[in-house]
Scaffold this active site. Structure first.
Site, mmCIF file in Angstrom:
data_model
loop_
_atom_site.group_PDB
_atom_site.id
_atom_site.type_symbol
_atom_site.label_atom_id
_atom_site.label_comp_id
_atom_site.label_asym_id
_atom_site.label_seq_id
_atom_site.Cartn_x
_atom_site.Cartn_y
_atom_site.Cartn_z
ATOM 1 N N GLU A 45 48.005 35.768 33.465
ATOM 2 C CA GLU A 45 46.780 36.067 34.199
ATOM 3 C C GLU A 45 47.093 37.164 35.202
ATOM 4 O O GLU A 45 48.020 37.048 36.014
ATOM 5 C CB GLU A 45 46.206 34.862 34.941
ATOM 6 C CG GLU A 45 44.879 35.242 35.612
ATOM 7 C CD GLU A 45 44.246 34.151 36.461
ATOM 8 O OE1 GLU A 45 43.139 34.407 37.008
ATOM 9 O OE2 GLU A 45 44.841 33.072 36.600
ATOM 10 N N GLU A 70 50.226 39.155 40.712
ATOM 11 C CA GLU A 70 49.351 39.365 41.866
ATOM 12 C C GLU A 70 50.021 40.320 42.855
ATOM 13 O O GLU A 70 51.254 40.396 42.920
ATOM 14 C CB GLU A 70 49.068 38.015 42.550
ATOM 15 C CG GLU A 70 48.137 38.037 43.737
ATOM 16 C CD GLU A 70 46.788 38.644 43.429
ATOM 17 O OE1 GLU A 70 46.596 39.812 43.816
ATOM 18 O OE2 GLU A 70 45.940 37.969 42.819
ATOM 19 N N ASP A 120 38.941 44.188 40.738
ATOM 20 C CA ASP A 120 38.224 45.031 41.702
ATOM 21 C C ASP A 120 37.448 46.100 40.939
ATOM 22 O O ASP A 120 38.034 46.873 40.178
ATOM 23 C CB ASP A 120 39.230 45.679 42.649
ATOM 24 C CG ASP A 120 38.568 46.326 43.862
ATOM 25 O OD1 ASP A 120 37.418 46.822 43.732
ATOM 26 O OD2 ASP A 120 39.180 46.333 44.942
ATOM 27 N N ASP A 156 31.602 40.526 37.437
ATOM 28 C CA ASP A 156 30.234 40.301 37.909
ATOM 29 C C ASP A 156 29.600 41.609 38.366
ATOM 30 O O ASP A 156 28.562 41.606 39.018
ATOM 31 C CB ASP A 156 30.222 39.279 39.058
ATOM 32 C CG ASP A 156 31.031 39.747 40.261
ATOM 33 O OD1 ASP A 156 31.737 40.767 40.143
ATOM 34 O OD2 ASP A 156 30.964 39.084 41.318
ATOM 35 N N THR A 192 36.018 30.469 38.870
ATOM 36 C CA THR A 192 36.844 30.955 39.960
ATOM 37 C C THR A 192 35.999 31.026 41.234
ATOM 38 O O THR A 192 34.768 30.905 41.202
ATOM 39 C CB THR A 192 37.400 32.355 39.664
ATOM 40 O OG1 THR A 192 36.321 33.302 39.666
ATOM 41 C CG2 THR A 192 38.087 32.393 38.303
ATOM 42 N N GLU A 195 33.616 33.881 41.060
ATOM 43 C CA GLU A 195 32.603 33.602 40.055
ATOM 44 C C GLU A 195 31.524 32.686 40.622
ATOM 45 O O GLU A 195 30.320 32.922 40.437
ATOM 46 C CB GLU A 195 33.274 32.968 38.842
ATOM 47 C CG GLU A 195 32.366 32.728 37.656
ATOM 48 C CD GLU A 195 33.139 32.185 36.476
ATOM 49 O OE1 GLU A 195 32.521 32.047 35.408
ATOM 50 O OE2 GLU A 195 34.340 31.903 36.626
#
Length: 357
Positions: A45, A70, A120, A156, A192, A195
């Site tokens: 991920e 990350e 992002d 989104d 998430t 989300e």
């Protein structure tokens, strides 16, 4: 790490989460089965944020090794705590950029699944080049993913949704696992944090459920190689004090490598200088120190300082070359006694001829 001011590097590294791996210090590539202690499918991920999806993935896929990538230190700390509370041992967290982790740390064809949740969107047009999903990134992914491995992307942001759809449509290496380019609901996945916030605000989320196909991947992303640790010995009339007084920020281009000498620091107890340098190269950029030491009367040795965990890449060889060339511009009578620098294409000033001691 490349983006962190040099003056904060030590404090930053001292504060890294104990379970997180610093990408810059890992071997190229990593033997992930040995790191996890077992051979298992490797799921990744990218940008796991608060870690909710990562924890759910590791819980549901206990037969898999799960790698979380990350660049946010707070996210690493929160997720480490969450993993500890859930007692999950099939997860490794890595601090590093997605491109460098995939390119340098992962064997070609080794990934059994990749998940990118709400990256992002960089909404301003001037920042679109910073978006994670682009044609080149998909080509890199194609070299690291096994045929049939799922690629799940969620966003989104309407403009980014259209951008991602166009990138996937252009790629010969991926195909949708559904009859549509994307879905606007995926009840099989955990929600998430971002989300949930988007859905509560009435924003439509878009879910790309794709997979790697059988098309051969590009060959433009070989595992990087480390060279010998570079060094240069110079005969010169320059003193360390004069070099420090005359230091100014300097830049140079060496093919795709960019070198910036940023600042010089004088040692309080030793006859040496440390020059802070930023080297931009693919797949790993480095912000480290170059060392200038006296080696007898009229001789200076240039090498890599151990601070910053430097990797002896072609870019670091270019950095030593750039520093040597800069010193020679201050003392035209200076002479390179010896060096072990790799040949690097560039536009720097001509080198002095090599001689023997």
């Amino acid at each position: 790490p490349a983006g962190i001011p040099f003056s904060r590097a030590l404090a930053y590294n001292a504060g890294m989460p104990s379970a997180a791996l610093l990408a810059q210090r890992l071997p190229w590539p990593v033997d992930w089965p040995a790191r996890f202690g077992r051979a298992a499918p490797l799921l990744v991920e990218i940008g796991f944020g608060g870690g909710h999806f990562l924890v759910d993935l590791a819980t549901r896929r206990t037969e898999a090794n799960v790698l979380g990538v990350e660049i946010s230190n707070p996210s690493l700390r929160r997720t480490e705590d969450r993993l500890r509370r859930h007692g999950l041992s099939n997860v490794c967290l890595v601090y590093g950029g997605a491109q460098s982790v995939l390119w340098a740390l992962c064997h070609p064809g080794s990934l059994a699944g990749v998940y990118v949740n709400f990256p992002d969107p960089w909404p301003k047009a001037a920042h679109h080049h910073r978006r994670l999903i682009n044609d080149r990134f998909l080509r890199l992914l194609a070299t690291r993913m096994a045929p049939g491995a799922p690629l799940d992307i969620a966003t989104d942001h309407a403009d980014y949704q259209a951008w991602i759809a166009d990138c996937l449509a252009r790629s010969p290496h991926f195909e949708s696992r559904t009859d549509a380019t994307y879905l606007t609901d995926d009840p099989t996945r955990p929600r998430t944090k971002y989300e949930r916030q988007a859905l509560e605000a009435g924003v439509t989320c878009h879910y790309f459920l794709w997979q790697r196909n059988e098309s051969p991947g590009a060959v433009a992303f070989p595992i990087p190689q480390e060279l010998a640790m570079p060094n240069v010995l110079i005969e010169t009339r320059l003193s360390l004090a004069l070099i420090h007084d005359r230091f100014a920020m300097s830049e140079g281009a060496y093919g795709p490598v960019r070198v910036r000498l940023l600042e010089a620091y004088a040692a309080a107890r030793h006859r040496s200088l440390m020059v802070e340098v930023f080297v931009s190269e693919e797949p790993v950029s480095q912000r480290v120190g170059l060392l200038i030491q006296e080696r007898g009367p009229g001789r200076l040795l240039l090498s890599l300082h151990e601070i910053g965990f430097p990797r002896a890449t072609a870019g670091m060889h270019a950095a030593l070359r750039h520093l040597a060339d800069w010193l020679i511009t201050m003392d035209p009578e200076a002479n390179i006694v010896r060096d072990n620098l790799a040949v690097v294409a560039g536009n720097a000033a001509p080198r002095s001829p090599r001689t023997t001691p």
